[in-house]
Design an enzyme around this catalytic site. Structure first.
Site, PDB file in Angstrom:
ATOM      1  N   LEU A  93       0.852  -1.197   0.000  1.00 40.24           N
ATOM      2  CA  LEU A  93       0.000   0.000   0.000  1.00 40.24           C
ATOM      3  C   LEU A  93       0.877   1.233   0.000  1.00 40.24           C
ATOM      4  O   LEU A  93       1.843   1.285   0.763  1.00 40.24           O
ATOM      5  CB  LEU A  93      -0.776   0.069   1.320  1.00 40.24           C
ATOM      6  CG  LEU A  93      -2.005  -0.776   1.532  1.00 40.24           C
ATOM      7  CD1 LEU A  93      -2.523  -0.488   2.928  1.00 40.24           C
ATOM      8  CD2 LEU A  93      -3.081  -0.440   0.511  1.00 40.24           C
ATOM      9  N   HIS A  94       0.542   2.211  -0.824  1.00 36.42           N
ATOM     10  CA  HIS A  94       1.283   3.473  -0.735  1.00 36.42           C
ATOM     11  C   HIS A  94       0.506   4.672  -1.260  1.00 36.42           C
ATOM     12  O   HIS A  94       0.958   5.797  -1.146  1.00 36.42           O
ATOM     13  CB  HIS A  94       2.601   3.369  -1.498  1.00 36.42           C
ATOM     14  CG  HIS A  94       2.415   3.341  -2.986  1.00 36.42           C
ATOM     15  ND1 HIS A  94       1.986   2.219  -3.637  1.00 36.42           N
ATOM     16  CD2 HIS A  94       2.564   4.303  -3.931  1.00 36.42           C
ATOM     17  CE1 HIS A  94       1.894   2.485  -4.934  1.00 36.42           C
ATOM     18  NE2 HIS A  94       2.232   3.741  -5.136  1.00 36.42           N
ATOM     19  N   ARG A  95      -0.694   4.439  -1.839  1.00 36.58           N
ATOM     20  CA  ARG A  95      -1.434   5.566  -2.426  1.00 36.58           C
ATOM     21  C   ARG A  95      -1.880   6.535  -1.329  1.00 36.58           C
ATOM     22  O   ARG A  95      -2.422   6.099  -0.302  1.00 36.58           O
ATOM     23  CB  ARG A  95      -2.697   5.083  -3.130  1.00 36.58           C
ATOM     24  CG  ARG A  95      -2.429   4.188  -4.260  1.00 36.58           C
ATOM     25  CD  ARG A  95      -2.731   4.797  -5.606  1.00 36.58           C
ATOM     26  NE  ARG A  95      -2.114   3.960  -6.588  1.00 36.58           N
ATOM     27  CZ  ARG A  95      -1.096   4.305  -7.368  1.00 36.58           C
ATOM     28  NH1 ARG A  95      -0.620   5.530  -7.329  1.00 36.58           N
ATOM     29  NH2 ARG A  95      -0.572   3.461  -8.211  1.00 36.58           N
ATOM     30  N   ASP A 109      -2.560  -1.477  -3.825  1.00 36.77           N
ATOM     31  CA  ASP A 109      -3.062  -0.313  -4.557  1.00 36.77           C
ATOM     32  C   ASP A 109      -2.067   0.099  -5.641  1.00 36.77           C
ATOM     33  O   ASP A 109      -2.164   1.179  -6.206  1.00 36.77           O
ATOM     34  CB  ASP A 109      -3.379   0.853  -3.607  1.00 36.77           C
ATOM     35  CG  ASP A 109      -2.194   1.317  -2.788  1.00 36.77           C
ATOM     36  OD1 ASP A 109      -1.048   0.907  -3.079  1.00 36.77           O
ATOM     37  OD2 ASP A 109      -2.409   2.110  -1.843  1.00 36.77           O
TER      38      ASP A 109
END
Ligand code: UD1
Length: 390
Positions: A225-227, A305
């Site tokens: 996840l990084h958005r 994501d």
């Protein structure tokens, strides 16, 4: 006859896209047919940690950049502005015939604007992807880049249709397939040889207890996840953490590779102790390219994501729960023949999507032209241009 090409990379997802292109350019030169390519590689330095940048150059065999702009982190305006200011004199000095940008990161957008203002022809690899969500910084980068590009290299028919709908002239659009899959297919045998437990042991985050037991083939989930929409919003990140820690991890071991941004936000939002203390969650530092592919090859499912990972899951056959409300890569979704399902980040839809993914078989689904030869097709176009044939 010489064609001078300047390629640009900036952030982690760019490296696996530029590697096959740089290699195909060098091979064409070795073959000794006209034109001769003079190639110059520029790294903007948007990503700079060894794990986010250098390690990919080593693994993918990308030559050392000819120019490193050293931009680093910052707000969007800072990153884009600093990149344009630093890139302009490089373009003026080298005066390339073409500037080639890949993907949709801030480096892509900044260098595209500079190319256009310096009247250098611009080619975009991975053109035409649209999430139709301008809340995503990458969507702005895609629209700006494609509207300025003279050559639009696309991955699939949906991308072509998006560009046509925006009025892009037919002659600019070249469907060549997915260049990132060139890297994936080339390095898959090496990734397969890696040992899952060694990766987990070597990449475990320092100071965080490791869950007991080994990782079984087809017996764990991988999370990335990084958005900003998932990790910069405290409520959204808390919901995802609760789902993974309380619902998924008790059923299936979860391996979570933490982007620096995500780790930072967990600490800021007071979620870190909960995550680090959860039995069943295995937290890892950012992985190298082959290590990530190995985890994907052995996973029962992936929750992510990341756009690139959605595509890699498709080709490797791993069911993919996409923690976003939309995707610019619809071809990766089950309804279009892929392996993915959009789940956003609310618990009900994440639960439903995971349950469905658990019933899917692991079978590769390869869209047309995602065949490992995209870079050759792209360099073929430049060769024709250099000979005055295109
Ligand atoms: C960027 C891209 C995103 C891509 C992602 C992959 C944009 C708008 N976003 O997001 O499309 O999917 O890369 O990772 O271009 N940091 C480090 N070390 C690094 C780089 C970053 O610690 O080498 C940390 C910094 O705290 C930084 C944060 O990560 O502020 C975010 O980095 P940034 O480049 O702003 O965006 P990403 O979230 O990585």
């Amino acid at each position: 006859m010489t064609l001078r090409i300047m390629s640009v990379v900036g952030a982690r997802p760019n490296f696996m896209k530029i590697a096959p292109f740089v290699e195909a350019v060098a091979e064409t030169n070795r073959a000794g047919v006209a034109p001769v390519f003079e190639h110059c590689l520029v790294h903007t330095g948007q990503h700079y940690d060894d794990a986010m940048s250098e390690s990919f150059f080593r693994t993918l065999g990308i030559p050392r950049p000819d120019v490193d702009l050293g931009i680093g982190s910052g707000t969007h305006a800072e990153q884009v502005g600093r990149t344009m200011i630093a890139f302009e004199p490089v373009v003026r000095r080298v005066r390339p015939d073409w500037i080639v940008v890949v993907g949709d990161v801030n480096a892509t957008c900044a260098c595209s604007v500079t190319a256009a203002k310096e009247h250098v022809r611009l080619a975009h690899i991975e053109a035409g992807l649209r999430s139709f969500d301008r809340g995503m910084p990458e969507e702005i980068n895609r629209i700006v880049t494609d509207s300025l590009a003279d050559l639009l290299f696309t991955t699939d028919a949906t991308a072509d249709a998006n560009l046509r709908a925006e009025g892009a002239p037919e002659a600019k659009i070249r469907r060549v397939g997915n260049i990132m899959i060139d890297s994936l297919l080339k390095h898959r045998p090496a990734a397969r040889n890696l040992n899952l437990d060694e990766i987990a042991a070597q990449r475990g985050i320092a100071g965080v207890a490791r869950p007991a037991g080994n990782l079984a083939e087809d017996g764990y989930a991988v999370v990335t996840l990084h958005r900003p929409s998932n990790v910069d919003d405290p409520a959204a990140l808390a919901r995802i953490v609760a789902f993974l820690a309380d619902e998924l991890a008790p059923k299936l071991p979860v391996v979570w590779t933490l982007h620096p941004r995500t780790r930072k936000r967990m600490e800021e939002f007071g979620l870190w102790r909960r995550v680090a203390g959860c039995e069943g969650l295995r937290l890892l530092d950012p992985l190298g390219y082959l290590e990530m592919m190995r985890l994907n090859l052995g996973a029962r499912l992936v929750l992510t994501d990341s756009g690139g990972l959605q595509e890699e899951c498709c080709v490797l056959g791993t069911p993919c729960v996409t923690l976003r409300p939309n995707t610019e890569r619809p071809v990766t979704l089950r309804e279009h023949g892929g392996v993915g399902e959009l789940a956003g980040n609310d618990p009900v839809s994440m639960r439903r999507a995971v349950d469905r993914a658990m019933t899917m078989d692991k079978r590769p689904r390869c869209p047309e032209l995602w065949d490992g030869h995209t870079a050759d097709r792209i360099v073929g176009v430049f060769a024709e241009l250099g000979r005055g044939e295109a």
